[in-house]
Design a protein around this motif. Structure first.
Motif, PDB file in Angstrom:
ATOM      1  N   ALA A 196       0.812  -1.303   0.136  1.00  0.00           N
ATOM      2  CA  ALA A 196      -0.184  -0.429  -0.206  1.00  0.00           C
ATOM      3  C   ALA A 196       0.681   1.469   0.110  1.00  0.00           C
ATOM      4  O   ALA A 196       0.372   2.278  -0.274  1.00  0.00           O
ATOM      5  CB  ALA A 196      -0.650  -0.499   1.050  1.00  0.00           C
ATOM      6  N   LYS A 197       1.762   0.879   0.409  1.00  0.00           N
ATOM      7  CA  LYS A 197       2.959   2.338   1.121  1.00  0.00           C
ATOM      8  C   LYS A 197       3.830   2.122  -0.232  1.00  0.00           C
ATOM      9  O   LYS A 197       4.310   3.358  -0.793  1.00  0.00           O
ATOM     10  CB  LYS A 197       3.745   2.285   1.620  1.00  0.00           C
ATOM     11  N   THR A 198       3.559   1.843  -1.829  1.00  0.00           N
ATOM     12  CA  THR A 198       4.886   1.727  -1.795  1.00  0.00           C
ATOM     13  C   THR A 198       4.105   1.016  -3.435  1.00  0.00           C
ATOM     14  O   THR A 198       3.826  -0.467  -4.018  1.00  0.00           O
ATOM     15  CB  THR A 198       6.390  -0.058  -2.198  1.00  0.00           C
ATOM     16  N   PRO A 199       4.218   2.334  -4.656  1.00  0.00           N
ATOM     17  CA  PRO A 199       3.579   1.916  -5.860  1.00  0.00           C
ATOM     18  C   PRO A 199       4.504   1.255  -6.780  1.00  0.00           C
ATOM     19  O   PRO A 199       5.251   1.599  -6.833  1.00  0.00           O
ATOM     20  CB  PRO A 199       3.182   3.565  -6.546  1.00  0.00           C
ATOM     21  N   VAL A 200       4.433   0.522  -7.931  1.00  0.00           N
ATOM     22  CA  VAL A 200       4.804   0.310  -8.667  1.00  0.00           C
ATOM     23  C   VAL A 200       5.533   1.101  -9.499  1.00  0.00           C
ATOM     24  O   VAL A 200       6.963   0.865  -9.595  1.00  0.00           O
ATOM     25  CB  VAL A 200       3.959  -0.619  -9.798  1.00  0.00           C
ATOM     26  N   SER A 201       5.437   2.536  -9.181  1.00  0.00           N
ATOM     27  CA  SER A 201       5.773   3.146 -10.180  1.00  0.00           C
ATOM     28  C   SER A 201       7.443   3.694  -8.984  1.00  0.00           C
ATOM     29  O   SER A 201       8.106   3.586  -9.314  1.00  0.00           O
ATOM     30  CB  SER A 201       4.702   4.207 -10.692  1.00  0.00           C
ATOM     31  N   GLU A 202       7.724   3.797  -8.479  1.00  0.00           N
ATOM     32  CA  GLU A 202       8.452   3.990  -7.244  1.00  0.00           C
ATOM     33  C   GLU A 202       9.429   1.707  -7.409  1.00  0.00           C
ATOM     34  O   GLU A 202      10.665   2.007  -7.715  1.00  0.00           O
ATOM     35  CB  GLU A 202       8.324   3.884  -6.032  1.00  0.00           C
ATOM     36  N   LEU A 203       8.559   0.790  -7.498  1.00  0.00           N
ATOM     37  CA  LEU A 203       9.025  -0.374  -7.471  1.00  0.00           C
ATOM     38  C   LEU A 203      10.168  -0.571  -9.297  1.00  0.00           C
ATOM     39  O   LEU A 203      11.241  -0.937  -9.150  1.00  0.00           O
ATOM     40  CB  LEU A 203       8.392  -1.845  -7.710  1.00  0.00           C
ATOM     41  N   GLN A 204       9.354   0.298  -9.901  1.00  0.00           N
ATOM     42  CA  GLN A 204      10.243   0.274 -11.715  1.00  0.00           C
ATOM     43  C   GLN A 204      11.832   1.303 -11.266  1.00  0.00           C
ATOM     44  O   GLN A 204      12.195   0.688 -12.151  1.00  0.00           O
ATOM     45  CB  GLN A 204       9.345   1.241 -12.212  1.00  0.00           C
ATOM     46  N   THR A 205      11.411   1.916 -10.361  1.00  0.00           N
ATOM     47  CA  THR A 205      12.594   2.775 -10.569  1.00  0.00           C
ATOM     48  C   THR A 205      14.230   2.005  -8.891  1.00  0.00           C
ATOM     49  O   THR A 205      14.928   2.207  -8.966  1.00  0.00           O
ATOM     50  CB  THR A 205      12.821   3.939  -9.333  1.00  0.00           C
ATOM     51  N   MET A 206      13.355   0.458  -8.592  1.00  0.00           N
ATOM     52  CA  MET A 206      14.329  -0.352  -7.487  1.00  0.00           C
ATOM     53  C   MET A 206      15.412  -0.882  -8.662  1.00  0.00           C
ATOM     54  O   MET A 206      15.486  -1.660  -9.901  1.00  0.00           O
ATOM     55  CB  MET A 206      13.453  -0.377  -7.151  1.00  0.00           C
ATOM     56  N   SER A 207      16.671  -0.539  -8.168  1.00  0.00           N
ATOM     57  CA  SER A 207      17.871  -1.276  -8.599  1.00  0.00           C
ATOM     58  C   SER A 207      17.451  -3.423  -8.644  1.00  0.00           C
ATOM     59  O   SER A 207      16.135  -3.118  -7.870  1.00  0.00           O
ATOM     60  CB  SER A 207      19.255  -1.522  -8.360  1.00  0.00           C
ATOM     61  N   PRO A 208      17.369  -4.531  -9.697  1.00  0.00           N
ATOM     62  CA  PRO A 208      17.255  -5.512  -9.397  1.00  0.00           C
ATOM     63  C   PRO A 208      17.964  -6.014  -7.930  1.00  0.00           C
ATOM     64  O   PRO A 208      17.089  -6.315  -7.208  1.00  0.00           O
ATOM     65  CB  PRO A 208      18.535  -6.520 -10.544  1.00  0.00           C
ATOM     66  N   ARG A 209      19.256  -5.356  -7.390  1.00  0.00           N
ATOM     67  CA  ARG A 209      19.263  -6.442  -6.377  1.00  0.00           C
ATOM     68  C   ARG A 209      18.872  -5.171  -5.239  1.00  0.00           C
ATOM     69  O   ARG A 209      18.194  -6.189  -3.629  1.00  0.00           O
ATOM     70  CB  ARG A 209      20.778  -5.124  -5.544  1.00  0.00           C
ATOM     71  N   GLN A 210      17.479  -3.692  -5.272  1.00  0.00           N
ATOM     72  CA  GLN A 210      17.154  -3.562  -4.153  1.00  0.00           C
ATOM     73  C   GLN A 210      15.713  -4.061  -4.168  1.00  0.00           C
ATOM     74  O   GLN A 210      15.068  -4.291  -3.303  1.00  0.00           O
ATOM     75  CB  GLN A 210      17.277  -1.645  -4.505  1.00  0.00           C
ATOM     76  N   LEU A 211      15.541  -4.997  -5.390  1.00  0.00           N
ATOM     77  CA  LEU A 211      13.983  -5.915  -5.082  1.00  0.00           C
ATOM     78  C   LEU A 211      14.233  -6.796  -4.567  1.00  0.00           C
ATOM     79  O   LEU A 211      13.636  -7.678  -3.985  1.00  0.00           O
ATOM     80  CB  LEU A 211      13.805  -6.013  -6.746  1.00  0.00           C
ATOM     81  N   GLU A 212      14.957  -7.381  -4.882  1.00  0.00           N
ATOM     82  CA  GLU A 212      15.504  -8.686  -3.955  1.00  0.00           C
ATOM     83  C   GLU A 212      15.927  -8.590  -2.617  1.00  0.00           C
ATOM     84  O   GLU A 212      15.224  -9.780  -1.966  1.00  0.00           O
ATOM     85  CB  GLU A 212      16.942  -8.836  -4.785  1.00  0.00           C
TER      86      GLU A 212
END
Length: 738
Positions: free
Chosen positions: A84-100
């Protein structure tokens, strides 16, 4: 600190670092020692002999990759409030490492076009939505993609489900890595996998390491290389880059090697990127001219020999040197070393397969081996160094568009299953069909299909045109943020060592291990087999919650409730998969086994007449020879495994970040660039801005390195016509410094 060797005290220090991340070194040790197959590379270890033990009984067999994967699975759960706090648009700015590093997935998630957040949904909601969509979709408008991290049981069951549903659009990640190895070996010896067992390396007196960096990506192989060098053997490395760990490696479990280091390469050859085929033909020509061919082997065990020998005579040294970038004298030196050796293993990785002529590269390696009778005897043979821990296993389970005839016939004769006979699409063909609006639903068993694709922009567009994409995952990756379908569903699943029932995996040496599984670390994820079997049951017309759905044809012989038991699936596998007969008894016997019919210690191959087959090739011209050109290959770093990035730094190449292009100092001067200058890297396919130029003396001038998967935006969809593997190597780029 500049790193000048692989392994060593840095690797030991890294163990303590990962131990702290896991909550303690002892906790990590116990996890790694559990009776489960290693989760990373296909070299294989673990299983019923316990973790960190290989099939020879050697201990401790562990590496950075093993620890990276294990610690990732030991992460805490992602809190449901994050979505709820993190929009997909913010996920798209994350690096592969940050997402992992967000943590473990524990809830089914859904994203719908028109919203900007994932929402947590129940398992029942997820299953109902998936089943209803599949019921409403023509089967050939769906595709089913499999990662090599899954088990044999999950792979077999899902491909069976997809086929009885009605499609052959079934493929796996090998189409983007080692498919060219399988196709090339099948076309030469009639078997698509390694021809040797692990023991054979210990009998060899020469190993060719071609187009790869196993010191970083398969570091446990360096123990075998250390023993080879100690007994006087030689190692010929063929790679456009002088990789630190292939020059010198300090095996942490060996005190002498740890302190003094072990010289790995006795000879190091640096062709241009894309020059391997010319080089391999050149070595063969030099062997013939030196008079070290095995004429008896050629006469009695090979086919097409005369044409191949005539082609060697016709091929000029001028063409070989121009297209390989290697001098005749250096090629003749390598041929002399080969000619003086008695037992030779040929090993290669994706530096060979990631070309539009990848199959031809593999055929040329096989031809070079057959030239001196180095296939079909102990201590000699072919060793494609495969990536993921069970990528070979899912292939054995029938995860390819065209099911092998023996499996197809056995499913019908023994279980009454009628299967579709349509051609089916490979991985890249499915992406292109999605881009053409010919696909409606994708289903992914693990992996990162978006991140694995060439031409990232095109891949995102293609996947976003799907009505639905379902991904079974343990952690987040870039495929959960980019290229989202109109309805995207993520199903959280258990890691291999958390499964409630035993599963099996197959190593690159054709050795099948059984993993016991273990206790779950976080609440919420489900077993892969349970998820697949539940979906299979819900796709039947009498399943609750799916109203007015037509029957799925051809499935009367499948009891989906029984298929939730992995032992039931193993009974099916043992009955229909060639060489897997012993798997039906493995629950009681605990006997791990070598698959029959794949290891060749006698020169009788799986071709129609038992002979190896020579192939003739037209050597392609060297690309990227313009004044402003560089030949680029995408590579993995020390801190990653496939598309998963665990750390930003690449310690063996002495790089502290990933947004870089590594270029030889001569090319930096030629292109009027400066070290650490920000530039835009351009290809015919795409461009990457704000990339740092880095001087890198270890690469052959005229060539460059960038990190996969970020650089995939530059890679075209050109693929090997025989294997359908994209050409991730040999991308022609220019540097825009304006």
């Amino acid at each position: 600190m500049k790193v000048s060797s692989g392994g060593g005290f840095l690797a030991i220090r890294y163990t303590w670092k990962k131990g702290r991340e896991a909550g303690g070194v002892w906790k990590l040790f116990k996890a790694l020692r559990s009776r489960n197959a290693c989760k990373t590379c296909a070299l294989g270890m673990g299983g019923q002999k316990g973790g960190m033990v290989n099939e020879k009984g050697a201990f401790p067999e562990v590496c950075k990759k093993s620890m990276q994967a294990m610690v990732a699975d030991m992460q805490p759960a992602i809190e449901p409030t994050l979505w709820a706090k993190t929009p997909v648009s913010e996920l798209q700015t994350m690096s592969p490492r940050q997402l992992e590093n967000l943590g473990r997935l524990i809830h089914p998630l859904r994203w719908r076009r028109g919203t900007d957040h994932y929402e947590v949904i129940t398992w029942q909601e997820a299953f109902k939505s998936i089943a209803e969509k599949l019921k409403a979709t023509p089967p050939d408008e769906t595709f089913w993609y499999f990662s090599g991290r899954s088990s044999n049981e999950a792979g077999f069951l899902l491909q069976l489900l997809a086929r009885v549903y009605g499609t052959n659009n079934i493929n796996n990640c090998s189409y983007y890595c080692h498919q060219a190895s399988g196709v090339g070996l099948m076309s030469t010896i009639g078997s698509p996998t390694a021809t040797i067992v692990l023991d054979d390396i210990d009998k060899a007196d020469l190993v060719f390491l071609i187009g790869g960096n196993p010191a970083s990506n398969h570091p446990r192989l360096m123990t075998s290389m250390m023993h080879l060098r100690r007994r006087g053997g030689k190692i010929i490395v063929i790679n456009p880059v002088r990789e630190t760990g292939l020059i010198k490696f300090r095996v942490p479990s060996d005190p002498i090697s740890l302190i003094l280091g072990t010289k790995i390469a006795s000879h190091y050859v640096q062709p241009h990127i894309g020059g391997d085929l010319a080089l391999l033909w050149g070595i063969a020509k030099a062997v013939k001219q030196a008079g070290t061919l095995d004429k008896s082997f050629l006469e009695h065990h090979c086919r097409g020999t005369d044409e191949w020998l005539a082609t060697l005579d016709h091929l000029s040294w001028q063409e070989i040197e121009a297209k390989s970038g290697v001098a005749r004298s250096e090629i003749e030196t390598i041929a002399k070393v080969y000619g003086e050796s008695d037992r030779v293993v040929f090993a290669w990785t994706m530096g060979i397969t990631h070309h539009a002529h990848g199959v031809e590269n593999v055929q040329a390696i096989a031809s070079l081996a057959m030239a001196r009778g180095m296939i079909g005897k102990p201590g000699s043979g072919m060793m494609p160094i495969r990536g993921h821990s069970n990528v070979q296993g899912v292939g054995s389970m029938g995860v390819q568009p065209r099911l092998r005839k023996q499996i197809f016939d056995s499913l019908h004769s023994q279980f009454g299953i009628d299967l579709p006979t349509t051609e089916g699409k490979d991985t890249l063909a499915c992406i292109e069909a999605a881009h053409n609006d010919e696909m409606k639903v994708g289903f992914c068993l693990g992996g990162n299909l978006y991140g694995s694709n060439p031409d990232s922009t095109y891949a995102a567009e293609a996947l976003s045109r799907l009505d639905m994409n379902v991904m079974m995952s343990t952690t987040m990756n870039t495929g959960h943020a980019h290229g989202l379908a109109a309805e995207t569903i993520i199903l959280p699943v258990l890691a291999r060592d958390e499964e409630p029932q035993p599963t099996t995996q197959e190593s690159m040496f054709n050795f099948v291990r059984m993993s016991d599984g273990g206790p779950r670390r976080v609440p919420g994820p489900r077993s892969e087999v349970e998820v697949i079997a539940t979906l299979g049951r819900m796709l039947l017309s009498d399943a609750p919650g799916v109203a007015n759905a037509p029957d799925i044809a051809n499935a009367p012989g499948i009891n989906w409730e029984a298929m939730q038991r992995t032992a039931t699936i193993r009974d099916w596998i043992g009955a229909v998969v060639p060489g897997y007969e012993k798997i039906a008894a493995i629950d009681d016997s605990k006997e791990e086994f070598q698959i029959g019919g794949r290891t060749f210690h006698q020169p009788r191959f799986n071709t129609d007449d038992g002979r190896g087959i020579f192939h003739i090739h037209e050597i392609p011209p060297l690309k990227g020879t313009g004044n402003q050109n560089l030949r680029l290959m995408t590579v993995r770093s020390e801190g990653q495994f496939n598309t998963v990035v665990y750390e930003e730094e690449d310690v063996y190449r002495n790089q502290n970040r990933r947004d870089v292009i590594l270029i030889h100092p001569e090319d930096i001067q030629r292109l009027s660039l400066q070290h650490d200058q920000r530039v835009t890297v351009k290809s015919e396919t795409g461009q990457l801005a704000n990339i740092l130029v880095r001087e890198y003396e270890m690469i052959r001038p005229g060539n460059a390195l960038m990190y996969y998967p970020e650089a995939n935006v530059l890679v075209s969809r050109q693929a090997d016509p025989k294997s359908k593997t994209p050409a991730f190597k040999g991308v022609v780029v220019e540097i825009d410094a304006s």
